[in-house]
Design a protein around this motif. Structure first.
Motif, PDB file in Angstrom:
ATOM      1  N   VAL A  31       0.956  -6.464  24.766  1.00  0.00           N
ATOM      2  CA  VAL A  31       0.477  -7.118  24.030  1.00  0.00           C
ATOM      3  C   VAL A  31       1.935  -7.952  22.483  1.00  0.00           C
ATOM      4  O   VAL A  31       2.114  -9.108  22.255  1.00  0.00           O
ATOM      5  N   LEU A  32       2.621  -6.767  22.101  1.00  0.00           N
ATOM      6  CA  LEU A  32       3.049  -7.602  21.222  1.00  0.00           C
ATOM      7  C   LEU A  32       4.543  -8.240  21.105  1.00  0.00           C
ATOM      8  O   LEU A  32       5.397  -8.864  20.620  1.00  0.00           O
ATOM      9  N   SER A  33       5.297  -7.219  22.086  1.00  0.00           N
ATOM     10  CA  SER A  33       5.908  -8.469  23.140  1.00  0.00           C
ATOM     11  C   SER A  33       5.563  -9.497  23.775  1.00  0.00           C
ATOM     12  O   SER A  33       6.291 -10.687  23.489  1.00  0.00           O
ATOM     13  N   PHE A  34       4.435  -9.904  24.398  1.00  0.00           N
ATOM     14  CA  PHE A  34       4.516 -11.473  24.075  1.00  0.00           C
ATOM     15  C   PHE A  34       4.459 -12.672  23.380  1.00  0.00           C
ATOM     16  O   PHE A  34       4.852 -13.344  23.224  1.00  0.00           O
ATOM     17  N   ILE A  66       9.734 -11.860  30.678  1.00  0.00           N
ATOM     18  CA  ILE A  66       8.800 -11.449  29.778  1.00  0.00           C
ATOM     19  C   ILE A  66       6.833 -12.391  30.897  1.00  0.00           C
ATOM     20  O   ILE A  66       6.239 -10.885  30.368  1.00  0.00           O
ATOM     21  N   LEU A  67       7.670 -12.424  31.434  1.00  0.00           N
ATOM     22  CA  LEU A  67       6.273 -12.629  32.509  1.00  0.00           C
ATOM     23  C   LEU A  67       6.242 -10.953  32.929  1.00  0.00           C
ATOM     24  O   LEU A  67       5.198 -11.341  33.883  1.00  0.00           O
ATOM     25  N   LEU A  68       7.139 -10.788  33.615  1.00  0.00           N
ATOM     26  CA  LEU A  68       7.272  -9.416  34.634  1.00  0.00           C
ATOM     27  C   LEU A  68       6.315  -8.542  33.388  1.00  0.00           C
ATOM     28  O   LEU A  68       5.738  -7.715  33.820  1.00  0.00           O
ATOM     29  N   VAL A  69       6.831  -8.547  32.094  1.00  0.00           N
ATOM     30  CA  VAL A  69       6.112  -7.423  31.074  1.00  0.00           C
ATOM     31  C   VAL A  69       4.393  -7.445  30.777  1.00  0.00           C
ATOM     32  O   VAL A  69       3.846  -7.416  31.007  1.00  0.00           O
ATOM     33  N   LEU A  75      10.866  -4.191  22.037  1.00  0.00           N
ATOM     34  CA  LEU A  75       9.045  -3.694  22.707  1.00  0.00           C
ATOM     35  C   LEU A  75       9.448  -4.040  23.966  1.00  0.00           C
ATOM     36  O   LEU A  75       8.672  -3.008  24.444  1.00  0.00           O
ATOM     37  N   VAL A  76      10.130  -4.653  24.530  1.00  0.00           N
ATOM     38  CA  VAL A  76      10.615  -4.207  25.342  1.00  0.00           C
ATOM     39  C   VAL A  76      10.667  -3.101  26.540  1.00  0.00           C
ATOM     40  O   VAL A  76      10.536  -2.498  27.668  1.00  0.00           O
ATOM     41  N   GLY A  85      19.431 -25.348  16.691  1.00  0.00           N
ATOM     42  CA  GLY A  85      19.013 -25.334  17.595  1.00  0.00           C
ATOM     43  C   GLY A  85      18.511 -23.691  17.708  1.00  0.00           C
ATOM     44  O   GLY A  85      19.570 -22.794  17.402  1.00  0.00           O
ATOM     45  N   THR A  86      17.408 -23.640  17.960  1.00  0.00           N
ATOM     46  CA  THR A  86      15.945 -22.332  17.768  1.00  0.00           C
ATOM     47  C   THR A  86      15.621 -22.425  19.455  1.00  0.00           C
ATOM     48  O   THR A  86      15.194 -22.900  18.874  1.00  0.00           O
ATOM     49  N   TYR A  87      15.895 -21.408  20.095  1.00  0.00           N
ATOM     50  CA  TYR A  87      15.201 -21.285  20.766  1.00  0.00           C
ATOM     51  C   TYR A  87      14.108 -19.874  21.014  1.00  0.00           C
ATOM     52  O   TYR A  87      14.349 -18.372  20.613  1.00  0.00           O
ATOM     53  N   ASN A  88      12.574 -20.190  21.727  1.00  0.00           N
ATOM     54  CA  ASN A  88      12.295 -18.311  21.569  1.00  0.00           C
ATOM     55  C   ASN A  88      12.415 -17.733  23.159  1.00  0.00           C
ATOM     56  O   ASN A  88      13.301 -18.680  23.806  1.00  0.00           O
ATOM     57  N   ALA A  89      12.238 -16.977  23.502  1.00  0.00           N
ATOM     58  CA  ALA A  89      12.252 -16.311  24.796  1.00  0.00           C
ATOM     59  C   ALA A  89      11.060 -17.017  25.685  1.00  0.00           C
ATOM     60  O   ALA A  89      11.591 -16.559  26.674  1.00  0.00           O
ATOM     61  N   TRP A  90      10.581 -18.069  25.789  1.00  0.00           N
ATOM     62  CA  TRP A  90      10.347 -18.911  26.735  1.00  0.00           C
ATOM     63  C   TRP A  90      11.371 -19.889  27.447  1.00  0.00           C
ATOM     64  O   TRP A  90      11.150 -20.845  28.201  1.00  0.00           O
ATOM     65  N   HIS A  91      12.338 -20.060  27.133  1.00  0.00           N
ATOM     66  CA  HIS A  91      13.431 -20.511  27.407  1.00  0.00           C
ATOM     67  C   HIS A  91      14.266 -20.089  29.086  1.00  0.00           C
ATOM     68  O   HIS A  91      14.759 -18.861  28.816  1.00  0.00           O
TER      69      HIS A  91
END
Length: 149
Positions: free
Chosen positions: A23-26, A62-65, A131-132, A49-55
Motif C-alpha cells: 500500500v505504501l508503495s502505491f 507499479i502495476l505488478l507490485v 518500499l518495493v 519537470g517533475t514526474y511521478n512513477a506513473w509515467h
C-alpha cells in the motif's frame, strides 16, 4: 438453533508488513520520482519537470507490485490459513518483477547533456525503491515459508 461465529483469519505481523509495504508503495508512486533542474540562462525559460512513477514503463512496475498486493490479500480474504503456496509464489514473482522494473527504470533515467540542466532521482523515487524492495523480499520470504500442499 445455534449460530456459530465465523472464523476470521488473524493476519500475522509479517502479512501486515507485507500488505503495508504494498500500500505504501502505491502511495509513494505519486510522490516526485524524477525531476529536471534548470540553472543559469536555461532557468529563465520557466520550464521545470517533475514526474511521478506513473509515467512511461515505470507504471508497469507499479502495476505488478499492486497485482502482488491483490494476490497477497486474496489468501486471507478467501479464509485460507496459511495462504496456499501457489498464491505466495505468484505474489513473490509479481513483486520481484515489479521491483526489477522500478530499479531499472529508476537508474535508466535520461541523461541531459544541456548546460545548466541536471536530471536526477527525487526523494519519492528513493522511497519507492526502498518500499518495493522490502515488499519483494517479504513476498519471497512468505513464498519460501509457505507450506507445501
Amino acid at each position: 438453533m445455534t449460530f456459530e461465529e465465523p472464523m476470521h483469519h488473524q493476519a500475522s505481523r509479517s502479512e501486515m508488513a507485507l500488505l503495508a509495504t504494498g500500500v505504501l508503495s502505491f502511495i509513494a508512486s505519486f510522490f516526485p520520482w524524477y525531476s529536471a533542474t534548470f540553472a543559469g540562462d536555461v532557468a529563465e525559460l520557466g520550464v521545470t519537470g517533475t514526474y511521478n512513477a506513473w509515467h512511461g514503463l515505470m507504471a508497469v512496475g507499479i502495476l505488478l507490485v499492486l497485482f502482488s498486493l491483490v494476490v497477497t490479500a486474496s489468501g486471507p480474504l478467501l479464509g485460507e490459513e496459511p495462504p496456499p503456496r501457489g498464491l505466495a509464489i505468484s505474489a513473490a514473482l509479481l513483486a520481484c518483477a515489479g521491483a526489477v522494473l522500478v530499479l531499472v527504470k529508476s537508474f535508466d533515467l535520461p541523461s541531459l547533456d544541456i548546460p545548466g540542466v541536471t536530471a536526477h532521482l527525487r526523494w519519492g523515487g528513493w522511497l519507492l525503491i526502498a518500499l518495493v524492495l522490502v515488499h519483494a523480499v517479504l513476498c519471497l520470504v512468505r513464498a519460501v515459508q509457505a507450506p507445501r500442499s
